[in-house]
Design an enzyme around this catalytic site. Structure first.
Site, PDB file in Angstrom:
ATOM      1  NE  ARG A  10      -2.747   0.775   3.406  1.00 29.78           N
ATOM      2  CZ  ARG A  10      -3.541   0.128   2.547  1.00 29.78           C
ATOM      3  NH1 ARG A  10      -4.841   0.124   2.740  1.00 29.78           N
ATOM      4  NH2 ARG A  10      -3.049  -0.517   1.514  1.00 29.78           N
TER       5      ARG A  10
ATOM      6  CD  GLU B 161       0.931 -10.646 -10.866  1.00 30.43           C
ATOM      7  OE1 GLU B 161       0.646 -10.040  -9.811  1.00 30.43           O
ATOM      8  OE2 GLU B 161       1.087 -11.874 -10.943  1.00 30.43           O
TER       9      GLU B 161
HETATM   10  P1  AMP Z   1       3.724  -2.425  -4.328  1.00 32.43           P
HETATM   11  O1  AMP Z   1       3.361  -1.454  -5.414  1.00 32.43           O
HETATM   12  O2  AMP Z   1       3.679  -3.863  -4.761  1.00 32.43           O
HETATM   13  O3  AMP Z   1       5.038  -2.060  -3.660  1.00 32.43           O
HETATM   14  O4  AMP Z   1       2.573  -2.331  -3.228  1.00 32.43           O
HETATM   15  C1  AMP Z   1       2.552  -1.288  -2.336  1.00 32.43           C
HETATM   16  C2  AMP Z   1       1.169  -0.742  -2.160  1.00 32.43           C
HETATM   17  O5  AMP Z   1       0.185  -1.776  -2.020  1.00 32.43           O
HETATM   18  C3  AMP Z   1       1.111   0.074  -0.878  1.00 32.43           C
HETATM   19  O6  AMP Z   1       0.326   1.223  -1.135  1.00 32.43           O
HETATM   20  C4  AMP Z   1       0.468  -0.845   0.135  1.00 32.43           C
HETATM   21  O7  AMP Z   1      -0.480  -0.130   0.896  1.00 32.43           O
HETATM   22  C5  AMP Z   1      -0.228  -1.947  -0.664  1.00 32.43           C
HETATM   23  N1  AMP Z   1       0.203  -3.315  -0.252  1.00 32.43           N
HETATM   24  C6  AMP Z   1       0.835  -4.229  -1.030  1.00 32.43           C
HETATM   25  N2  AMP Z   1       1.047  -5.372  -0.371  1.00 32.43           N
HETATM   26  C7  AMP Z   1       0.548  -5.197   0.869  1.00 32.43           C
HETATM   27  C8  AMP Z   1       0.484  -6.023   2.059  1.00 32.43           C
HETATM   28  N3  AMP Z   1       0.979  -7.275   2.094  1.00 32.43           N
HETATM   29  N4  AMP Z   1      -0.078  -5.499   3.169  1.00 32.43           N
HETATM   30  C9  AMP Z   1      -0.584  -4.237   3.151  1.00 32.43           C
HETATM   31  N5  AMP Z   1      -0.553  -3.422   2.084  1.00 32.43           N
HETATM   32  C10 AMP Z   1       0.001  -3.881   0.942  1.00 32.43           C
END
Ligand code: AMP
Length: 177
Positions: free
Chosen positions: A61, A98
């Site tokens: 995305r 995780e």
């Molecule tokens: P993080 O590594 O935990 O910051 O997760 C970010 C990545 O996971 C991004 O590429 C987002 O597209 C996806 N992501 C994580 N949580 C969500 C959510 N609640 N809604 C949409 N995409 C998410």
């Protein structure tokens, strides 16, 4: 910035991909021409004077606004991808999640010490994927790293900004608390 327009058009999908997750679906922002233009205009304005030479989009995305922004800023666009997708020689970074580990890749000739880099993704949650991208980009010895998201989640104890720390200059358009 028309925050209401963006928040009204952002689709929330409860319990996707697993129970308890409120999935923020940016595809409804991308399909609406007014929202797409609003996001592009706002991001361009924020980085117009930053001297960005390369925009790195995080698969998948982050490719959408990343490529639009690169064009608007007169910068090149680089794909940060999951393993095995890029055809030429790559530089890899493996990081802990995780459960288990994950690896990301960028072409080995994509960045150099002269670059000022803007990393783009749709959403900041724990900050794990962004921090990994920052570390991979940093390994090229670039001049400066900015990191931008359409959405920053600060609900349910999430604080990606704190996790990333001062390894990059972070900004987001919409904060959801
Ligand atoms: P993080 O590594 O935990 O910051 O997760 C970010 C990545 O996971 C991004 O590429 C987002 O597209 C996806 N992501 C994580 N949580 C969500 C959510 N609640 N809604 C949409 N995409 C998410």
């Amino acid at each position: 910035m028309n925050t209401d327009l963006l928040l009204r058009n952002l689709r929330n999908i409860p319990d996707f991909p697993i129970p308890g997750i409120q999935f923020k679906d940016v595809s409804t922002l991308f399909k609406n021409p007014e929202c797409l233009r609003e996001i592009a205009d706002e991001m361009t304005e924020r980085y117009r004077r930053a001297g960005i030479t390369k925009v790195v989009g995080i698969e998948s995305r982050g490719f959408v606004m990343g490529a639009i922004l690169a064009d608007r800023l007169g910068a090149g666009f680089i794909m940060c991808r999951k393993p095995g997708k890029l055809p030429a020689e790559t530089r890899k970074h493996t990081y802990s999640k995780e459960y288990g580990t994950d690896t990301i890749e960028i072409h080995a000739d994509a960045l150099g010490p002269e670059d000022v880099v803007l990393i783009q993704d749709d959403l900041l949650a724990t900050g794990g994927s962004a921090k990994a991208a920052i570390e991979l980009v940093r390994s090229f010895g670039v001049r400066k790293i900015y990191c931008n998201f359409i959405i920053e989640l600060r609900c349910e104890g999430l604080n990606g900004r704190e996790f990333i720390g001062d390894s990059a200059e972070i900004d987001s358009l919409l904060t959801i608390e």
